[in-house]
Design a protein around this motif. Structure first.
Motif, PDB file in Angstrom:
ATOM      1  N   LYS A   1       1.208  -0.857   0.081  1.00  0.00           N
ATOM      2  CA  LYS A   1       0.260  -0.291  -0.413  1.00  0.00           C
ATOM      3  C   LYS A   1       0.616   1.405  -0.084  1.00  0.00           C
ATOM      4  O   LYS A   1       0.809   2.636  -0.277  1.00  0.00           O
ATOM      5  CB  LYS A   1      -1.145  -0.268   1.151  1.00  0.00           C
ATOM      6  N   GLY A   2       2.225   1.354   0.255  1.00  0.00           N
ATOM      7  CA  GLY A   2       3.463   2.394   0.127  1.00  0.00           C
ATOM      8  C   GLY A   2       2.797   2.954   1.146  1.00  0.00           C
ATOM      9  O   GLY A   2       3.099   4.559   1.696  1.00  0.00           O
ATOM     10  N   ASN A   3       2.562   2.656   2.162  1.00  0.00           N
ATOM     11  CA  ASN A   3       1.971   3.826   3.754  1.00  0.00           C
ATOM     12  C   ASN A   3       2.809   3.416   4.772  1.00  0.00           C
ATOM     13  O   ASN A   3       2.209   3.668   6.291  1.00  0.00           O
ATOM     14  CB  ASN A   3       0.925   3.784   3.824  1.00  0.00           C
ATOM     15  N   VAL A   4       3.921   3.310   4.458  1.00  0.00           N
ATOM     16  CA  VAL A   4       4.468   2.245   5.882  1.00  0.00           C
ATOM     17  C   VAL A   4       5.611   3.780   5.709  1.00  0.00           C
ATOM     18  O   VAL A   4       6.168   4.271   5.616  1.00  0.00           O
ATOM     19  CB  VAL A   4       5.610   1.230   5.292  1.00  0.00           C
ATOM     20  N   VAL A   5       5.616   3.916   7.393  1.00  0.00           N
ATOM     21  CA  VAL A   5       6.080   5.075   7.801  1.00  0.00           C
ATOM     22  C   VAL A   5       7.696   4.364   8.247  1.00  0.00           C
ATOM     23  O   VAL A   5       6.850   3.208  10.149  1.00  0.00           O
ATOM     24  CB  VAL A   5       5.658   5.246   9.654  1.00  0.00           C
ATOM     25  N   SER A   6       8.309   4.781   8.771  1.00  0.00           N
ATOM     26  CA  SER A   6      10.180   4.199   8.901  1.00  0.00           C
ATOM     27  C   SER A   6      10.324   4.398  10.762  1.00  0.00           C
ATOM     28  O   SER A   6      10.209   6.082  10.649  1.00  0.00           O
ATOM     29  CB  SER A   6      11.169   3.822   8.426  1.00  0.00           C
ATOM     30  N   PRO A   7      10.144   3.267  11.866  1.00  0.00           N
ATOM     31  CA  PRO A   7      10.237   3.958  13.450  1.00  0.00           C
ATOM     32  C   PRO A   7      12.164   5.001  12.308  1.00  0.00           C
ATOM     33  O   PRO A   7      11.930   6.279  13.594  1.00  0.00           O
ATOM     34  CB  PRO A   7      10.675   2.878  13.410  1.00  0.00           C
ATOM     35  N   ASP A   8      12.627   4.639  11.636  1.00  0.00           N
ATOM     36  CA  ASP A   8      14.230   5.466  11.414  1.00  0.00           C
ATOM     37  C   ASP A   8      13.539   6.932  11.522  1.00  0.00           C
ATOM     38  O   ASP A   8      14.610   7.129  11.991  1.00  0.00           O
ATOM     39  CB  ASP A   8      15.006   4.426  10.982  1.00  0.00           C
ATOM     40  N   ASP A   9      13.432   6.649  10.579  1.00  0.00           N
ATOM     41  CA  ASP A   9      13.120   8.267   9.539  1.00  0.00           C
ATOM     42  C   ASP A   9      12.306   9.052  10.743  1.00  0.00           C
ATOM     43  O   ASP A   9      12.681  10.002  11.301  1.00  0.00           O
ATOM     44  CB  ASP A   9      12.105   8.231   9.210  1.00  0.00           C
ATOM     45  N   MET A  10      11.626   8.849  11.611  1.00  0.00           N
ATOM     46  CA  MET A  10      10.463   9.001  13.038  1.00  0.00           C
ATOM     47  C   MET A  10      12.035   9.414  13.744  1.00  0.00           C
ATOM     48  O   MET A  10      11.463  11.172  14.410  1.00  0.00           O
ATOM     49  CB  MET A  10       9.588   8.076  13.567  1.00  0.00           C
ATOM     50  N   VAL A  11      12.587   8.694  14.271  1.00  0.00           N
ATOM     51  CA  VAL A  11      13.512   9.157  15.258  1.00  0.00           C
ATOM     52  C   VAL A  11      15.057  10.172  14.924  1.00  0.00           C
ATOM     53  O   VAL A  11      14.793  10.873  15.992  1.00  0.00           O
ATOM     54  CB  VAL A  11      15.045   7.986  15.479  1.00  0.00           C
ATOM     55  N   VAL A  12      15.262  10.235  13.747  1.00  0.00           N
ATOM     56  CA  VAL A  12      15.659  10.826  13.028  1.00  0.00           C
ATOM     57  C   VAL A  12      15.715  12.590  12.876  1.00  0.00           C
ATOM     58  O   VAL A  12      15.869  13.260  13.312  1.00  0.00           O
ATOM     59  CB  VAL A  12      16.378  10.826  11.794  1.00  0.00           C
ATOM     60  N   ARG A  13      14.010  12.675  12.681  1.00  0.00           N
ATOM     61  CA  ARG A  13      13.455  13.965  12.544  1.00  0.00           C
ATOM     62  C   ARG A  13      12.672  14.524  13.801  1.00  0.00           C
ATOM     63  O   ARG A  13      12.716  15.819  14.289  1.00  0.00           O
ATOM     64  CB  ARG A  13      11.817  13.520  11.685  1.00  0.00           C
TER      65      ARG A  13
ATOM     66  N   ASP B   1      -6.831   0.851  17.315  1.00  0.00           N
ATOM     67  CA  ASP B   1      -6.166   0.948  15.952  1.00  0.00           C
ATOM     68  C   ASP B   1      -5.237   2.566  16.655  1.00  0.00           C
ATOM     69  O   ASP B   1      -6.554   3.231  16.527  1.00  0.00           O
ATOM     70  CB  ASP B   1      -6.827  -0.016  15.255  1.00  0.00           C
ATOM     71  N   LEU B   2      -4.452   3.235  15.639  1.00  0.00           N
ATOM     72  CA  LEU B   2      -3.464   3.432  16.420  1.00  0.00           C
ATOM     73  C   LEU B   2      -3.869   4.467  14.146  1.00  0.00           C
ATOM     74  O   LEU B   2      -2.490   4.092  13.699  1.00  0.00           O
ATOM     75  CB  LEU B   2      -2.048   3.927  16.725  1.00  0.00           C
ATOM     76  N   ASP B   3      -4.188   5.546  14.298  1.00  0.00           N
ATOM     77  CA  ASP B   3      -3.722   6.353  12.691  1.00  0.00           C
ATOM     78  C   ASP B   3      -2.671   6.964  13.094  1.00  0.00           C
ATOM     79  O   ASP B   3      -2.608   7.880  13.398  1.00  0.00           O
ATOM     80  CB  ASP B   3      -5.037   7.405  12.984  1.00  0.00           C
ATOM     81  N   TRP B   4      -1.251   6.581  12.664  1.00  0.00           N
ATOM     82  CA  TRP B   4      -0.131   7.258  12.591  1.00  0.00           C
ATOM     83  C   TRP B   4      -0.476   8.903  11.712  1.00  0.00           C
ATOM     84  O   TRP B   4      -0.446   8.281  10.209  1.00  0.00           O
ATOM     85  CB  TRP B   4       0.947   6.272  11.689  1.00  0.00           C
ATOM     86  N   GLN B   5      -0.133   9.706  12.084  1.00  0.00           N
ATOM     87  CA  GLN B   5       0.104  11.430  11.478  1.00  0.00           C
ATOM     88  C   GLN B   5       1.568  11.827  11.872  1.00  0.00           C
ATOM     89  O   GLN B   5       1.094  12.105  13.488  1.00  0.00           O
ATOM     90  CB  GLN B   5      -1.313  11.881  12.417  1.00  0.00           C
ATOM     91  N   GLU B   6       1.861  11.934  10.923  1.00  0.00           N
ATOM     92  CA  GLU B   6       3.052  12.656  11.473  1.00  0.00           C
ATOM     93  C   GLU B   6       3.180  14.271  12.105  1.00  0.00           C
ATOM     94  O   GLU B   6       3.758  14.567  13.139  1.00  0.00           O
ATOM     95  CB  GLU B   6       4.722  12.518   9.619  1.00  0.00           C
ATOM     96  N   ASP B   7       2.196  14.891  11.444  1.00  0.00           N
ATOM     97  CA  ASP B   7       1.816  15.929  12.473  1.00  0.00           C
ATOM     98  C   ASP B   7       1.806  15.710  13.654  1.00  0.00           C
ATOM     99  O   ASP B   7       2.139  16.932  14.723  1.00  0.00           O
ATOM    100  CB  ASP B   7       0.973  16.500  11.665  1.00  0.00           C
ATOM    101  N   GLY B   8       0.899  14.403  14.078  1.00  0.00           N
ATOM    102  CA  GLY B   8       0.586  14.679  15.344  1.00  0.00           C
ATOM    103  C   GLY B   8       2.131  14.167  16.617  1.00  0.00           C
ATOM    104  O   GLY B   8       2.370  14.973  17.700  1.00  0.00           O
ATOM    105  N   VAL B   9       3.437  13.385  15.801  1.00  0.00           N
ATOM    106  CA  VAL B   9       4.368  13.669  16.602  1.00  0.00           C
ATOM    107  C   VAL B   9       5.218  14.588  16.157  1.00  0.00           C
ATOM    108  O   VAL B   9       6.145  15.152  17.815  1.00  0.00           O
ATOM    109  CB  VAL B   9       5.270  12.763  15.224  1.00  0.00           C
ATOM    110  N   ALA B  10       5.047  15.782  15.313  1.00  0.00           N
ATOM    111  CA  ALA B  10       5.966  17.064  15.872  1.00  0.00           C
ATOM    112  C   ALA B  10       5.054  18.101  16.618  1.00  0.00           C
ATOM    113  O   ALA B  10       5.627  18.420  17.647  1.00  0.00           O
ATOM    114  CB  ALA B  10       5.807  17.636  13.938  1.00  0.00           C
ATOM    115  N   GLY B  11       3.493  17.273  16.868  1.00  0.00           N
ATOM    116  CA  GLY B  11       3.200  18.149  17.951  1.00  0.00           C
ATOM    117  C   GLY B  11       3.727  17.686  19.375  1.00  0.00           C
ATOM    118  O   GLY B  11       3.937  18.401  19.717  1.00  0.00           O
ATOM    119  N   VAL B  12       4.010  16.390  19.465  1.00  0.00           N
ATOM    120  CA  VAL B  12       4.910  15.600  20.549  1.00  0.00           C
ATOM    121  C   VAL B  12       6.027  16.392  20.987  1.00  0.00           C
ATOM    122  O   VAL B  12       6.453  16.269  22.376  1.00  0.00           O
ATOM    123  CB  VAL B  12       4.702  14.107  20.610  1.00  0.00           C
ATOM    124  N   SER B  13       6.785  16.468  20.023  1.00  0.00           N
ATOM    125  CA  SER B  13       7.990  17.207  19.593  1.00  0.00           C
ATOM    126  C   SER B  13       7.948  18.831  20.249  1.00  0.00           C
ATOM    127  O   SER B  13       8.588  18.810  21.196  1.00  0.00           O
ATOM    128  CB  SER B  13       8.272  17.452  18.209  1.00  0.00           C
TER     129      SER B  13
END
Length: 833
Positions: free
Chosen positions: A593-605, A624-636
């Motif tokens: 599906k091409g919707n894989v998010v790599s943990p390494d990418d997240m850790v680097v960013r 179930d958890l819907d991965w939204q990268e903007d949410g990671v930025a928010g936590v950061s």
RNA sequence: GCGAAAGUGGCGGAAUUGGCAGACGCACCAGACUUAGGAUCUGGCGGGGUAACCCAUGAGGGUUCGAGUCCCUCCUUUCGCACCA
């Protein structure tokens, strides 16, 4: 300029610094010996397959487990928190074919890579107890258990129809067949083949495995239900019908022996031995039966046995009902399964949906033998399947209720020697032979003279040879390794051949968590006393996809080990938690599906803390958890606010370290109150509710409030001792969720030792208590206003306050207050007419 | 078909026992500051209405002083089981 730069939260420098410190201190995450006197807590996450890359599902699973482990450490428990590798299995062979890398090398490299990822994420595992299932130090105990089970009659070999995946070129256990396809290859139809196979006798524990489920309150009901269905217990009766004109008997299994006077035919599975016999002298019948076999095979392979179109053939023979001597025709039908019950049924069209359909199609007699229990009730249409009825047209048994009749008929069968009550299970024995290379060699030897001979214990482990040509052809790769195959018989010393099949990898994962308790043991799988101290596992955490396979095999293995006298617990884990999937854009993350998010990418960013904390914050762990990268930025961003707040006031906090504040008021009291309410909330959630998303939200609220009081914190209006308590406790609360930042700020606040060794903050109920509270006031159930009263105010006071409120007076003007309902601390409702 | 879970703003979600629906975060809008950053800070943010107020937790009924929460019917989604005699 340099100073300003320092005011930026920078996980890329903080996290590697602590990662190194932690790596240099092997005692930090190590369990203590059982003599330490602390209560023990064993928290376990399911071990991963070393594919080479962690995925987000892993990150979520381990973030949950790590938060719990860290919390329990801080609560003063002796925590066992281990990690290992489910390292045997097919992907290593596929990789070998593709890259020409030996499976062992490929696997160990993947393990090293994933271990690095875990360490970068700051997961607190005791690496001294690491278990790698593909190493002889581990798999020799698979062999040892195999031999012990062989001695106890729990391992046997038989020729049987097996599920064969052409893609894997090996056999699959029943549990590994999903909708007729391979569990690893969702589009590959599983074939049926006849092979000599090794089996573990899990059915010997069927009843206990079922009974145990009732007491396992710490397991999700969903998992327990799935296991109950899988075990599939069914109570019924076996009855012998005589075969007319021969001494042979046809034994049928039925759950409704009370309907036996309505049996108008007997139906056999196409592969029933008696049918084979009939076919020997009847080519015409054989041709028809072969067709039925083919249909059934196709249906099985498509996985939709339920959709099979029922076909049957009359054999021309007759069976005799032992209860009334009635002759009924014997049929063979494509929907009767040889491997359930006896492979033969009595057909009662009047009281069974399927039989009704079949009888209608082939014009067989349909007879009513059960009537509703209530006298004078209308006769229901057939088929009438209710068990709440009485027998009719059933000779001497007429008038008996169904359940009474069942008992009575069973007694008659038993005393007449033509049947008995019988419990049947759907659960089948566990076929463990695999025609693959990368697995545990089965420790058996085939001798022409002595037959099957177990490998003696002192010759274990049977080492898996390194140089093996891997191909995708059928047959065990080990059978082509002459050095391995050719051996001598332990009994007669003559030439013999080794078993060349390997074990299902689910054997490895059935007991790995016991090995963690004593991973270095070279003379036993583990020391019983040590395992007994740690077991059962207090909290097991993993995906629900293992509800049947891994979790039923593990329960079976535990019971076997208990019966071998190695352990005392009946079940492996007291509590099981199944976390939800990680999805993105509405679908499970997958390469296709091409919707894989790599943990390494997240850790680097964003850093490990932000990645982990987002995994806990974005949804409750069981959903179930819907991965939204903007949410990671928010936590950061949030962690950045924490970092700035703490570093800004660190000096004041350090100054207040050894002092104690007295009778706080104003902002100080407000902040301390919020702090202690937050401590209470989070502590409570760790006790079992586990809504870590709201725990993180609570910490955010606390930080927001502290930030809003920044001026008072800076001006000295809040004394240093209070600032110290606020920041110190904030760091402690953060420690399970963001361990790197917590460690950094702990140091910044001038605290000694590891955060993990500091006690979890206690809630001061006095400080947490509000002295005022707002009570919503409703008129006729509609919210009108809110009144402030002293905390704990009684009903009278609240009522008076509500009735005195301006808005209430305005609304009630000219009307009568008919009734006042006051729920102290909750609400007031005025019924006004 | 049977069983289970779920359905709440633009999005992820909160509301543990029936008692202020939308905490916290994202996105968005406005402003401040500027070292122009992946910033930061302040404010706003379900719908309607100038307002008082009204409406709103998949749909419809019910119980209750009071329902997102309990009961009934239905719809949708996900998961499990599905000729097991």
């Amino acid at each position: 300029m340099a100073d300003e730069k320092e005011l930026r939260y920078d996980p890329a420098t903080i996290e590697p610094k602590w990662q190194q410190k932690w790596a240099a201190d092997p005692t930090l995450y190590a369990a203590e010996p059982k003599e330490c006197g602390k209560p023990k807590y064993y928290v376990l996450e399911m071990l991963p397959y070393p594919s080479g890359q962690l995925h987000m599902g892993h990150v979520r699973n381990y973030s949950i487990g790590d938060a719990l482990a860290r919390h329990m450490w801080m609560r003063g428990y002796n925590v066992l928190h281990p990690m290992g590798w489910d390292a045997f299995g097919l992907p290593a062979e596929n990789a070998a074919l593709k890259n020409n890398t030996p499976p062992r090398e490929w696997t160990l490299a993947n393990i090293a890579a994933m271990k690095r990822q875990m360490q970068r994420l700051g997961l607190g595992y005791d690496w001294a107890t690491e278990v790698t299932t593909c190493l002889p130090e581990y798999y020799r105990w698979n062999q040892w258990f195999f031999l012990r089970m062989y001695e106890k009659g729990l391992v046997y070999r038989k020729q049987s129809k097996v599920n064969w995946c052409p893609e894997c070129a090996t056999v699959l256990a029943n549990e590994q067949v999903v909708n007729g396809c391979c569990w690893r290859h969702e589009d590959t139809i599983v074939e049926q083949r006849d092979l000599e196979q090794w089996f573990y006798k899990i059915t010997a524990y069927a009843q206990e495995l079922l009974d145990g489920l009732d007491t396992m309150e710490g397991w999700p009901e969903k998992v327990r239900t799935m296991q109950r269905n899988w075990i599939g217990r069914s109570e019924g009766t076996e009855v012998d019908f005589g075969l007319e004109g021969s001494g042979a008997k046809i034994r049928v299994f039925t759950t409704r022996v009370d309907t036996i006077f309505g049996a108008t035919s007997v139906q056999l599975a196409p592969e029933h031995p008696l049918i084979k016999e009939f076919c020997v002298s009847d080519a015409e019948l054989k041709a028809k039966v072969d067709l039925l076999i083919e249909e059934q095979k196709k249906a099985k392979e498509s996985g939709d046995l339920g959709a099979i179109e029922k076909h049957g053939v009359a054999t021309g023979r007759f069976a005799v009902n032992p209860y009334n001597g009635e002759k009924v025709p014997v049929w063979v039908a494509n929907y009767i399964l040889m491997d359930y019950g006896t492979g033969a049924i009595m057909s009662v069209p009047g009281h069974d949906e399927r039989d009704f359909e079949f009888a209608t199609k082939y014009g067989l007699e349909i007879r009513r033998v059960i009537a509703p229990a209530e006298a004078g009730a209308e006769e229901p249409a057939l088929p009438y399947t209710s068990e709440d009825g009485v027998l009719v047209n059933s000779g001497a048994y007429d008038g008996l209720r169904c359940t009474e009749a069942e008992k009575k008929l069973q007694e008659v069968a038993a005393s007449g020697g033509f049947g008995e009550a019988k419990v049947t299970f759907r659960l089948k024995d566990w076929g463990v032979s695999r025609q693959r290379y990368w697995g545990t060699p089965i420790p058996m030897i085939h001798c022409a003279k002595d037959g099957l001979v177990p490998v003696p214990d002192d010759q274990l482990p049977v080492i898996l040879p390194a140089q093996v040509e891997i191909t995708q052809q059928g047959g065990s790769p080990l059978s082509r390794v002459a050095d391995f195959v050719n051996t001598t018989c332990p009994k007669c010393g003559g030439p013999a051949r080794r078993e060349t099949d390997t074990m299902d990898t689910f054997v490895d994962s059935s007991w790995y968590f016991y090995r963690y308790t004593d991973a270095g043991n070279s003379s036993a799988p583990f020391e019983p006393a040590t395992a007994q101290y740690w077991f059962p596992i207090d909290q097991y955490i993993g995906g629900v996809e293992h509800a049947i396979l891994h979790l039923i095999y593990s329960r079976f293995w535990t019971k076997v080990m208990r019966d071998l006298g190695l352990i005392k617990n009946d079940e492996p884990a007291r509590r099981l938690f199944t976390q939800g999937m990680v999805i993105k854009d509405g679908a499970k993350m997958s390469k296709s599906k091409g919707n894989v998010v790599s943990p390494d990418d997240m850790v680097v960013r964003y850093g490990a803390d932000s990645t982990r904390m987002y995994a806990l914050f974005a949804a409750p762990p069981d959903r179930d958890l819907d991965w939204q990268e903007d949410g990671v930025a928010g936590v950061s961003r949030f962690l950045g606010r924490v970092w700035r707040l703490a570093t800004k006031h660190a000096e004041a906090a350090r100054a207040g370290r050894s002092r104690k504040y007295e009778a706080p008021s104003g902002t100080a009291l407000k902040l301390l109150r919020k702090l202690h309410q937050t401590i209470a909330r989070i502590t409570q959630d760790f006790e079992g509710r586990w809504h870590f998303n709201t725990c993180v939200a609570a910490i955010m609220e606390l930080v927001n409030e502290m930030q809003a009081a920044d001026a008072e914190l800076s001006s000295g209006a809040v004394e240093a001792a209070v600032i110290h308590e606020l920041l110190r406790s904030l760091v402690l609360l953060l420690a399970p969720f963001a361990p790197f930042l917590a460690a950094e700020l702990w140091e910044e606040l001038g605290e000694e030792g590891a955060v993990l060794r500091a006690p979890w903050p206690a809630c001061d109920a006095e400080l947490a208590r509000e002295d005022e509270q707002e009570i919503p006031v409703q008129i006729n159930g509609k919210l009108v206003t809110v009144v402030r009263v002293a905390a704990g105010a009684d009903a009278k006071t609240i009522e008076a306050a509500a009735l005195a409120d301006e808005k209430v007076l305005a609304r009630a003007a000219g009307k009568t207050v008919a009734k006042v309902i006051v729920v102290p601390g909750r609400a007031v409702n005025l019924v006004v007419k």
